[in-house]
Write an enzyme that holds these catalytic residues in place. Structure first.
Site, PDB file in Angstrom:
ATOM      1  N   GLU A 197      32.900  39.803  40.429  1.00 19.35           N
ATOM      2  CA  GLU A 197      32.910  39.240  39.066  1.00 19.35           C
ATOM      3  C   GLU A 197      31.456  39.050  38.682  1.00 19.35           C
ATOM      4  O   GLU A 197      30.741  38.323  39.355  1.00 19.35           O
ATOM      5  CB  GLU A 197      33.609  37.872  39.049  1.00 19.35           C
ATOM      6  CG  GLU A 197      35.005  37.856  39.629  1.00 19.35           C
ATOM      7  CD  GLU A 197      36.034  38.429  38.690  1.00 19.35           C
ATOM      8  OE1 GLU A 197      35.733  38.581  37.493  1.00 19.35           O
ATOM      9  OE2 GLU A 197      37.130  38.752  39.151  1.00 19.35           O
ATOM     10  N   CYS A 231      28.941  32.515  32.680  1.00 21.65           N
ATOM     11  CA  CYS A 231      29.100  33.961  32.482  1.00 21.65           C
ATOM     12  C   CYS A 231      29.800  34.226  31.164  1.00 21.65           C
ATOM     13  O   CYS A 231      29.586  35.245  30.528  1.00 21.65           O
ATOM     14  CB  CYS A 231      29.890  34.551  33.625  1.00 21.65           C
ATOM     15  SG  CYS A 231      31.429  33.694  33.889  1.00 21.65           S
TER      16      CYS A 231
HETATM   17  P1  NAD Z   1      23.290  35.716  42.090  1.00 22.88           P
HETATM   18  O1  NAD Z   1      23.808  37.109  42.006  1.00 22.88           O
HETATM   19  O2  NAD Z   1      21.838  35.506  42.139  1.00 22.88           O
HETATM   20  O3  NAD Z   1      23.873  35.022  43.416  1.00 22.88           O
HETATM   21  C1  NAD Z   1      25.259  34.957  43.689  1.00 22.88           C
HETATM   22  C2  NAD Z   1      25.471  34.835  45.187  1.00 22.88           C
HETATM   23  O4  NAD Z   1      25.038  36.033  45.838  1.00 22.88           O
HETATM   24  C3  NAD Z   1      24.692  33.693  45.834  1.00 22.88           C
HETATM   25  O5  NAD Z   1      25.495  33.069  46.809  1.00 22.88           O
HETATM   26  C4  NAD Z   1      23.522  34.419  46.488  1.00 22.88           C
HETATM   27  O6  NAD Z   1      22.995  33.727  47.568  1.00 22.88           O
HETATM   28  C5  NAD Z   1      24.189  35.701  46.916  1.00 22.88           C
HETATM   29  N1  NAD Z   1      23.286  36.842  47.150  1.00 22.88           N
HETATM   30  C6  NAD Z   1      22.063  37.078  46.596  1.00 22.88           C
HETATM   31  N2  NAD Z   1      21.562  38.237  47.053  1.00 22.88           N
HETATM   32  C7  NAD Z   1      22.465  38.757  47.913  1.00 22.88           C
HETATM   33  C8  NAD Z   1      22.525  39.945  48.705  1.00 22.88           C
HETATM   34  N3  NAD Z   1      21.543  40.851  48.705  1.00 22.88           N
HETATM   35  N4  NAD Z   1      23.627  40.164  49.457  1.00 22.88           N
HETATM   36  C9  NAD Z   1      24.651  39.282  49.465  1.00 22.88           C
HETATM   37  N5  NAD Z   1      24.647  38.134  48.741  1.00 22.88           N
HETATM   38  C10 NAD Z   1      23.570  37.880  47.985  1.00 22.88           C
HETATM   39  O7  NAD Z   1      23.971  34.927  40.891  1.00 22.88           O
HETATM   40  P2  NAD Z   1      23.802  33.402  40.493  1.00 22.88           P
HETATM   41  O8  NAD Z   1      22.459  33.189  39.906  1.00 22.88           O
HETATM   42  O9  NAD Z   1      24.230  32.497  41.611  1.00 22.88           O
HETATM   43  O10 NAD Z   1      24.922  33.263  39.351  1.00 22.88           O
HETATM   44  C11 NAD Z   1      24.706  33.605  38.024  1.00 22.88           C
HETATM   45  C12 NAD Z   1      25.328  34.956  37.721  1.00 22.88           C
HETATM   46  O11 NAD Z   1      26.713  34.931  38.032  1.00 22.88           O
HETATM   47  C13 NAD Z   1      25.278  35.317  36.241  1.00 22.88           C
HETATM   48  O12 NAD Z   1      24.953  36.676  36.104  1.00 22.88           O
HETATM   49  C14 NAD Z   1      26.700  35.054  35.763  1.00 22.88           C
HETATM   50  O13 NAD Z   1      27.068  35.781  34.614  1.00 22.88           O
HETATM   51  C15 NAD Z   1      27.488  35.438  36.951  1.00 22.88           C
HETATM   52  N6  NAD Z   1      28.811  34.800  36.963  1.00 22.88           N
HETATM   53  C16 NAD Z   1      29.919  35.567  36.712  1.00 22.88           C
HETATM   54  C17 NAD Z   1      31.177  34.970  36.673  1.00 22.88           C
HETATM   55  C18 NAD Z   1      32.429  35.758  36.399  1.00 22.88           C
HETATM   56  O14 NAD Z   1      33.520  35.241  36.637  1.00 22.88           O
HETATM   57  N7  NAD Z   1      32.340  36.980  35.907  1.00 22.88           N
HETATM   58  C19 NAD Z   1      31.286  33.589  36.896  1.00 22.88           C
HETATM   59  C20 NAD Z   1      30.131  32.852  37.173  1.00 22.88           C
HETATM   60  C21 NAD Z   1      28.904  33.459  37.212  1.00 22.88           C
END
Ligand code: NAD
Length: 437
Positions: A197, A231
Site C-alpha cells: 500500500e 496517504c
Molecule cells: P517509508 O516507505 O519511508 O517507510 C515505511 C516502512 O518501510 C518503515 O517501517 C521503514 O523502516 C521501512 N523501510 C524503509 N526502507 C526499507 C527497505 N529498503 N526495505 C524494507 N523496509 C524498508 O514510509 P513512511 O515515511 O513510514 O510512510 C509514509 C508513506 O506511506 C507515504 O508515502 C504514504 O502515502 C504511505 N502510506 C500509504 C498508505 C496506504 O494505505 N496506501 C497508508 C499510510 C501511509
C-alpha cells in the site's frame, strides 16, 4: 499459529480489541507523544485498530468454512491454509491502526508474523506487542522486530524463509520491496507474495454546482488534518473556472482559522510534522512551489519544533512538481480548469490512484466521476480521509498499491493459500477397518 484453531485465533484478536478499548487513553497518549498526532485523531486511530481486530476475526471464521463443490459420489472441498511466515513493514503515520491491521490479518490467517515498525513509531508498536501477549498469542508465532528499514526490513524481505510481505509506506520503498521479493534466494522453495500500500497525490474536484460551504470545509479537513501526513490527504484541489476565485478566497480564510501547535493541546488542528528530515523536505517543496505557482497562503510556523504550517498555492499547472509529486505535508495545490472533462483529465494525470473527491450537485458529473475518476476510494460530497473498516475498505492501484483493500472481504485471501481436496466416496470392494494394520 497454524496449529491454533481458527476459533482460538479469532478469540485472541477479540481479546486484543478489548484490551485496546481498555487502554484507549494510554494508546492515544503514546501516539500524541511519539508521532505528534492531535488528540482527536489519535483517538480515532485506536478505534480503527479495534475495528481491524474484530473485522478480521469474523472474516477468518467465515473463510474457514471453505466451500463444498460436492457431486454424487465425490466431495470437492475448497479450503484455505496459511502461507507460512509473514513480514509486516509498517509506516509511522498510522502507527497503531496500520501496523495492527496488517499484523492481525497475517496472524488470524495462521501465519507466523514478524512486525517491523517504522523507526519513528517503535514505542506504539511495542505497546501493541504487549497487548498481543496479554491477549494470549502463542509463544513464538509473533515477533516484534524494531530496526532501521534499510537494514532489518531489507533483510527480512530478502530472507529465503519469508513467504509474504505486507508493506505500507512510500512508493520508492514499496517498489524496491516488490523487486527484491521477486529474486529467488538460494534454498527458497516458493515465490513470495507482496502486498504493498503506497502513496497518493489525491485530488478533490469542485465543480460549479458544488455547495461551497461543504467543499471548503471538506478540502481544509482533507488537506491539513494531521498536517497532510496521510496517504489519503488532499494535495490538489481542482476547481472550475467560474467559481475559482470565490472558492480560493473562502478556502484561504477557513485555513487561517486552524490552530497550529503542540499535538497534546485539545485546540490543535495542525501539529508538528514527524521529524527534521520531513520538515526539510516540505520546506524544499514549498520553495519549489514558489517558482512554479502563486502563494495564496503561507501561515507562520511556530518555532522551535518541527512545524510546517499550511501553505496554499494557486494557479498551479497540472504538470508542476507540486501537482505531481507526493509531498506528504500541509501543502495544497489549487488548479484552475475550464470544464468538468478537463477536471477529470487533470485528476487522473498523476502516477497515483489512491483517493479522490468530488463536490457537485450535478448528477451527470457524479456519474462521470464514478465511471472515470481513477482512484481506489472515491468520496462524493464529503471529506476524503478517515476510511472506516468494512464501511470504506481502503486501498489504491496504479503506483498507489498492489493488493486488495484493507478492511475488505478480499483482504485475508492474500494471506492464505487455497487448496482443493477431491475425494471419490463411491467405495469399491470392502472398507478396511481403521487401525487393523
Ligand atoms: P517509508 O516507505 O519511508 O517507510 C515505511 C516502512 O518501510 C518503515 O517501517 C521503514 O523502516 C521501512 N523501510 C524503509 N526502507 C526499507 C527497505 N529498503 N526495505 C524494507 N523496509 C524498508 O514510509 P513512511 O515515511 O513510514 O510512510 C509514509 C508513506 O506511506 C507515504 O508515502 C504514504 O502515502 C504511505 N502510506 C500509504 C498508505 C496506504 O494505505 N496506501 C497508508 C499510510 C501511509
Amino acid at each position: 499459529m497454524e496449529n491454533t484453531p481458527v476459533t482460538e485465533r479469532a478469540a485472541i484478536l477479540r481479546r486484543a480489541a478489548q484490551l485496546m478499548t481498555d487502554r484507549r487513553a494510554e494508546l492515544s497518549a503514546w501516539m500524541v507523544l511519539e508521532v505528534g498526532k492531535p488528540v482527536r485523531e489519535a483517538d480515532g486511530e485506536v478505534s480503527e485498530a479495534i475495528d481491524f481486530c474484530n473485522y478480521y476475526a469474523g472474516e477468518m471464521e467465515r473463510l474457514e468454512a471453505g466451500i463444498a463443490y460436492d457431486i454424487a459420489g465425490e466431495t470437492n472441498r475448497y479450503i484455505y491454509q496459511p502461507r507460512g511466515i509473514a513480514v509486516v513493514i509498517a509506516p509511522w503515520n498510522f502507527p497503531l491502526a496500520i501496523a495492527v491491521g496488517m499484523t492481525v490479518a497475517a496472524l488470524v490467517a495462521g501465519n507466523c508474523t514478524l512486525l517491523k515498525p517504522a523507526e519513528t513509531s517503535s514505542v506504539i508498536a511495542a505497546k501493541f506487542t504487549e497487548i498481543l501477549i496479554e491477549a494470549g498469542i502463542p509463544k513464538g508465532v509473533f515477533q516484534y522486530v524494531p530496526g532501521i528499514g534499510g537494514d532489518v526490513g531489507a533483510y527480512l524481505v530478502k530472507h529465503k524463509d519469508t513467504h509474504l510481505i505486507a508493506f505500507t509506506g512510500s512508493q520508492a520503498v514499496g517498489c524496491r520491496i516488490y523487486a527484491e521479493a521477486a529474486v529467488l534466494q538460494p534454498g527458497q522453495k516458493h515465490l513470495k507474495r507482496v502486498i504493498a500500500e503506497m502513496g497518493g497525490k489525491n485530488a478533490i474536484i469542485i465543480d460549479e454546482s458544488a455547495d461551497l460551504d461543504q467543499a471548503v470545509q471538506g478540502v481544509v479537513q482533507s488537506a491539513f488534518g494531521y498536517s497532510g501526513q496521510k496517504c489519503s490527504a488532499c494535495s490538489r484541489a481542482i476547481v472550475l473556472d467560474s467559481i475559482y476565485a470565490t472558492f480560493l478566497e473562502r478556502l484561504v480564510e477557513a485555513t487561517q482559522s486552524l490552530n497550529v501547535g503542540a499535538a497534546e493541546l485539545p485546540s490543535t488542528k495542525v501539529g508538528p510534522v514527524i521529524d527534521a528530515t520531513a520538515q526539510a523536505k516540505m520546506q524544499e517543496y514549498i520553495a519549489i512551489g514558489k517558482t512554479e505557482a502563486q502563494v495564496a497562503l503561507e501561515m507562520p510556523s511556530p518555532s522551535p519544533g518541527y512545524f510546517v504550517a499550511p501553505v496554499i498555492f494557486s494557479e498551479v499547472s497540472p504538470q508542476a512538481r507540486i501537482a505531481q509529486e507526493e509531498i506528504f505535508g500541509p501543502v495544497l495545490a489549487v488548479i484552475r480548469v475550464q470544464n468538468f472533462t478537463e477536471a477529470l483529465e487533470v485528476a487522473n494525470s498523476t502516477d497515483f490512484a489512491l483517493t479522490g473527491g468530488l463536490y457537485s450537485r450535478t448528477p451527470s458529473h457524479i456519474e462521470q466521476a464514478t465511471a472515470n475518476f481513477e482512484v481506489g476510494n472515491l468520496y462524493i460530497n464529503r471529506n476524503i480521509t478517515g476510511a472506516i473498516v468494512s464501511r470504506q475498505p481502503f486501498g489504491g492501484f496504479k503506483l498507489s498499491g498492489v493488493g486488495s483493500k484493507a478492511g475488505s472481504p478480499d483482504y485475508l485471501l492474500q494471506f492464505l493459500e487455497p487448496r482443493v481436496i477431491t475425494e471419490n466416496i463411491q467405495r469399491q470392494g470392502f472398507a478396511p477397518i481403521e487401525g487393523a494394520e
